[in-house]
Design a protein around this motif. Structure first.
Motif, mmCIF file in Angstrom:
data_model
loop_
_atom_site.group_PDB
_atom_site.id
_atom_site.type_symbol
_atom_site.label_atom_id
_atom_site.label_comp_id
_atom_site.label_asym_id
_atom_site.label_seq_id
_atom_site.Cartn_x
_atom_site.Cartn_y
_atom_site.Cartn_z
ATOM 1 N N LEU A 53 -1.219 14.880 -2.904
ATOM 2 C CA LEU A 53 -0.297 14.156 -3.766
ATOM 3 C C LEU A 53 -0.011 12.776 -3.197
ATOM 4 C CD1 LEU A 53 2.651 15.640 -5.685
ATOM 5 C CD2 LEU A 53 2.830 13.400 -4.664
ATOM 6 N N LEU A 54 0.301 12.697 -1.923
ATOM 7 C CA LEU A 54 0.592 11.401 -1.310
ATOM 8 C C LEU A 54 -0.618 10.471 -1.362
ATOM 9 C CD1 LEU A 54 2.736 12.590 1.728
ATOM 10 C CD2 LEU A 54 3.547 11.396 -0.321
ATOM 11 N N ASP A 55 -1.807 11.020 -1.165
ATOM 12 C CA ASP A 55 -3.027 10.214 -1.237
ATOM 13 C C ASP A 55 -3.285 9.711 -2.659
ATOM 14 O OD1 ASP A 55 -3.462 10.556 1.476
ATOM 15 O OD2 ASP A 55 -5.016 12.098 1.215
ATOM 16 N N ALA A 56 -2.854 10.473 -3.669
ATOM 17 C CA ALA A 56 -3.111 10.105 -5.063
ATOM 18 C C ALA A 56 -2.129 9.073 -5.610
ATOM 19 C CB ALA A 56 -3.073 11.356 -5.947
ATOM 20 N N LEU A 57 -0.982 8.902 -4.978
ATOM 21 C CA LEU A 57 0.038 8.008 -5.527
ATOM 22 C C LEU A 57 -0.459 6.586 -5.784
ATOM 23 C CD1 LEU A 57 3.267 9.227 -3.715
ATOM 24 C CD2 LEU A 57 2.568 9.617 -6.085
ATOM 25 N N PRO A 58 -1.227 5.971 -4.853
ATOM 26 C CA PRO A 58 -1.705 4.612 -5.159
ATOM 27 C C PRO A 58 -2.596 4.552 -6.405
ATOM 28 C CG PRO A 58 -1.897 5.038 -2.809
ATOM 29 C CD PRO A 58 -1.537 6.346 -3.471
ATOM 30 N N SER A 59 -3.466 5.550 -6.603
ATOM 31 C CA SER A 59 -4.337 5.515 -7.781
ATOM 32 C C SER A 59 -3.539 5.787 -9.058
ATOM 33 C CB SER A 59 -5.508 6.483 -7.642
ATOM 34 O OG SER A 59 -5.056 7.805 -7.537
ATOM 35 N N ILE A 60 -2.501 6.607 -8.977
ATOM 36 C CA ILE A 60 -1.639 6.849 -10.139
ATOM 37 C C ILE A 60 -0.925 5.552 -10.519
ATOM 38 C CG2 ILE A 60 0.441 8.039 -10.941
ATOM 39 C CD1 ILE A 60 -0.506 10.459 -9.194
ATOM 40 N N ALA A 61 -0.354 4.872 -9.525
ATOM 41 C CA ALA A 61 0.337 3.607 -9.783
ATOM 42 C C ALA A 61 -0.620 2.563 -10.338
ATOM 43 C CB ALA A 61 1.002 3.107 -8.496
ATOM 44 N N ARG A 62 -1.786 2.445 -9.754
ATOM 45 C CA ARG A 62 -2.778 1.474 -10.206
ATOM 46 C C ARG A 62 -3.193 1.760 -11.652
ATOM 47 N NH1 ARG A 62 -6.049 2.228 -6.371
ATOM 48 N NH2 ARG A 62 -4.994 0.810 -4.965
ATOM 49 N N ALA A 63 -3.406 3.035 -11.980
ATOM 50 C CA ALA A 63 -3.804 3.405 -13.335
ATOM 51 C C ALA A 63 -2.717 3.033 -14.348
ATOM 52 C CB ALA A 63 -4.113 4.902 -13.407
ATOM 53 N N ALA A 64 -1.460 3.300 -13.999
ATOM 54 C CA ALA A 64 -0.355 2.962 -14.906
ATOM 55 C C ALA A 64 -0.279 1.453 -15.127
ATOM 56 C CB ALA A 64 0.964 3.494 -14.360
ATOM 57 N N LEU A 65 -0.352 0.696 -14.055
ATOM 58 C CA LEU A 65 -0.260 -0.759 -14.167
ATOM 59 C C LEU A 65 -1.466 -1.339 -14.905
ATOM 60 C CD1 LEU A 65 1.197 -1.514 -10.639
ATOM 61 C CD2 LEU A 65 2.410 -1.596 -12.832
ATOM 62 N N ASP A 66 -2.653 -0.825 -14.610
ATOM 63 C CA ASP A 66 -3.857 -1.280 -15.319
ATOM 64 C C ASP A 66 -3.779 -0.934 -16.809
ATOM 65 O OD1 ASP A 66 -4.890 -2.268 -12.960
ATOM 66 O OD2 ASP A 66 -6.344 -0.639 -12.682
ATOM 67 N N GLY A 67 -3.052 0.135 -17.138
ATOM 68 C CA GLY A 67 -2.899 0.555 -18.529
ATOM 69 C C GLY A 67 -1.805 -0.185 -19.277
ATOM 70 N N GLY A 68 -1.137 -1.132 -18.591
ATOM 71 C CA GLY A 68 -0.126 -1.936 -19.265
ATOM 72 C C GLY A 68 1.317 -1.645 -18.904
ATOM 73 N N ALA A 69 1.565 -0.781 -17.938
ATOM 74 C CA ALA A 69 2.949 -0.498 -17.537
ATOM 75 C C ALA A 69 3.581 -1.744 -16.928
ATOM 76 C CB ALA A 69 2.997 0.652 -16.537
ATOM 77 N N THR A 70 4.840 -1.951 -17.244
ATOM 78 C CA THR A 70 5.596 -3.056 -16.647
ATOM 79 C C THR A 70 6.510 -2.567 -15.528
ATOM 80 O OG1 THR A 70 7.320 -2.807 -18.329
ATOM 81 C CG2 THR A 70 5.559 -4.416 -18.767
ATOM 82 N N ARG A 71 6.712 -1.247 -15.480
ATOM 83 C CA ARG A 71 7.546 -0.649 -14.434
ATOM 84 C C ARG A 71 7.083 0.781 -14.210
ATOM 85 N NH1 ARG A 71 14.026 -0.182 -14.876
ATOM 86 N NH2 ARG A 71 13.719 -2.394 -15.208
ATOM 87 N N LEU A 72 7.108 1.207 -12.958
ATOM 88 C CA LEU A 72 6.772 2.584 -12.610
ATOM 89 C C LEU A 72 7.857 3.091 -11.669
ATOM 90 C CD1 LEU A 72 4.545 4.846 -12.792
ATOM 91 C CD2 LEU A 72 3.691 3.940 -10.644
#
Length: 163
Positions: A53-72
């Motif tokens: 889970l901890l290792d996946a957090l950067p890719s989850i954040a990157r995916a959200a931001l790349d998908g148009g998120a303005t806040r996570l």
């Protein structure tokens, strides 16, 4: 550490209906990491081995931001925790925030007019109420409105703050 649970929300919200692309991409990143996911209208809960889970957090954040998120927003928790970080029983944190807002407004949430309900949602948001799991549904019930209405009030206030 063992096992961890995380809940993340990405904004902007679109209320009920088709989830926004940033939320879909964040969920896909969590699933690609082998995490169990529970996808909801306000956020996604994931769980799994703490290292994974901890290792996946950067890719989850990157995916959200790349998908148009303005806040996570992210919340991590060890499973089975039976109290909130301040030591209170689960659910009582939101209840306490609601009681303080009702005291400030001088009436119960259900007795407010439309403008009062919008103000209450703004105050609850400022105090972090909507960072708590399932809080939108609970607040909507206390206001006597739908979850969609609460999302609309949140989006309205956030758009006004950006202007």
């Amino acid at each position: 550490m063992g096992h961890l649970e995380a809940e993340f929300t990405s904004e902007p919200f679109h209320g009920e209906g088709t989830p926004p692309e940033h939320a879909v991409q964040a969920r896909a990143a969590a699933e690609a990491a082998g995490l169990s996911t529970d996808f909801g209208p306000l956020g996604t809960s994931v769980s799994g081995d703490s290292e994974a889970l901890l290792d996946a957090l950067p890719s989850i954040a990157r995916a959200a931001l790349d998908g148009g998120a303005t806040r996570l927003t992210l919340r991590l928790q060890q499973p089975g925790a039976s109290v909130e970080p301040d030591g209170t029983e689960p659910g009582s944190v939101l209840d306490g925030i609601v009681r303080r807002v009702e005291a400030e407004l001088g009436t119960r949430l259900s007795d407010l007019d439309r403008a009062g309900k919008q103000r209450a949602v703004r105050l609850l948001d400022e105090r972090g109420a909507f960072q708590l799991r399932r809080s939108v549904a609970a607040v909507a019930e206390q206001l006597g409105v739908t979850r969609f209405t609460v999302y609309n009030y949140l989006n309205r206030d956030r758009h006004l703050d950006q202007d």
